[in-house]
Design a protein around this motif. Structure first.
Motif, PDB file in Angstrom:
ATOM      1  N   THR A 193       0.017   0.311  -8.599  1.00 39.68           N
ATOM      2  CA  THR A 193       0.515  -0.978  -8.129  1.00 39.68           C
ATOM      3  C   THR A 193       1.249  -0.715  -6.821  1.00 39.68           C
ATOM      4  O   THR A 193       1.376   0.430  -6.393  1.00 39.68           O
ATOM      5  N   ASN A 194       1.735  -1.758  -6.184  1.00 47.03           N
ATOM      6  CA  ASN A 194       2.504  -1.566  -4.946  1.00 47.03           C
ATOM      7  C   ASN A 194       3.904  -1.120  -5.324  1.00 47.03           C
ATOM      8  O   ASN A 194       4.667  -1.905  -5.811  1.00 47.03           O
ATOM      9  N   PHE A 195       4.350  -0.072  -5.183  1.00 50.47           N
ATOM     10  CA  PHE A 195       4.017   1.223  -4.654  1.00 50.47           C
ATOM     11  C   PHE A 195       4.400   2.242  -5.691  1.00 50.47           C
ATOM     12  O   PHE A 195       5.365   2.963  -5.561  1.00 50.47           O
ATOM     13  N   GLY A 249      -3.038  -4.351  -4.789  1.00 48.82           N
ATOM     14  CA  GLY A 249      -3.053  -3.800  -3.432  1.00 48.82           C
ATOM     15  C   GLY A 249      -4.304  -2.990  -3.135  1.00 48.82           C
ATOM     16  O   GLY A 249      -5.316  -3.088  -3.817  1.00 48.82           O
ATOM     17  N   HIS A 306      -5.429   0.985  -2.543  1.00 52.26           N
ATOM     18  CA  HIS A 306      -4.915   2.335  -2.788  1.00 52.26           C
ATOM     19  C   HIS A 306      -6.039   3.333  -3.024  1.00 52.26           C
ATOM     20  O   HIS A 306      -7.182   2.965  -3.251  1.00 52.26           O
ATOM     21  N   HIS A 360       2.309   4.372   2.039  1.00 53.15           N
ATOM     22  CA  HIS A 360       2.439   4.197   0.591  1.00 53.15           C
ATOM     23  C   HIS A 360       3.193   5.353  -0.073  1.00 53.15           C
ATOM     24  O   HIS A 360       4.017   5.121  -0.957  1.00 53.15           O
TER      25      HIS A 360
END
Length: 130
Positions: free
Chosen positions: A49-51, A75, A77, A118
């Motif tokens: 997930t973010n981040f 997101g 990734h 990230h």
């Protein structure tokens, strides 16, 4: 020069070529014991997930076959494991990817999302091999 001398010279030349050719094709001696996979794969799922990586750390034993399913929930990734040079592609949310390899050396190896910024935002963890 007699015929015996000519034949002797040709024999020595041929023997030299065979010797040199044999030396060129030689592989260096292996200095480490190869790791044989230990049974079934150890399976893990990492959700992105973010981040964040969840879980952020994975622990296995040397010789384990490792199968990591990487699920991108949010997101854009990817996942990279340093020292093993294993990675999945950069993808958008809703994508699932799998990497599989043998944990053939011990240590603590960093893993992270390679999308710029990230990792700095905390999207990293460790792959630990005992």
């Amino acid at each position: 020069m007699g015929i015996e001398m000519k034949l002797s010279g040709k024999f020595l030349l041929l023997a030299g070529i065979v010797f040199i050719g044999g030396c060129i094709d030689q592989q260096p001696a292996q200095t480490t014991t190869p790791v044989v996979p230990a049974g079934d794969a150890k399976e893990f799922t990492i959700r992105e997930t973010n981040f964040k990586l969840s879980p952020a750390n994975i622990t296995v034993n040397k010789g384990d076959t490792v199968r990591i399913t990487v699920i991108n929930d949010q997101g854009t990734h990817n996942l990279f494991i340093e020292g093993y040079d294993q990675r999945v592609r950069v993808v958008s949310s809703g994508t699932t990817q799998v990497m599989e390899f043998v944990a053939d050396r011990t240590g603590i190896f960093n893993m992270w999302c390679e999308v710029p910024g990230h990792r700095d935002a905390g999207m990293e963890g460790q792959f630990i091999v005992r």
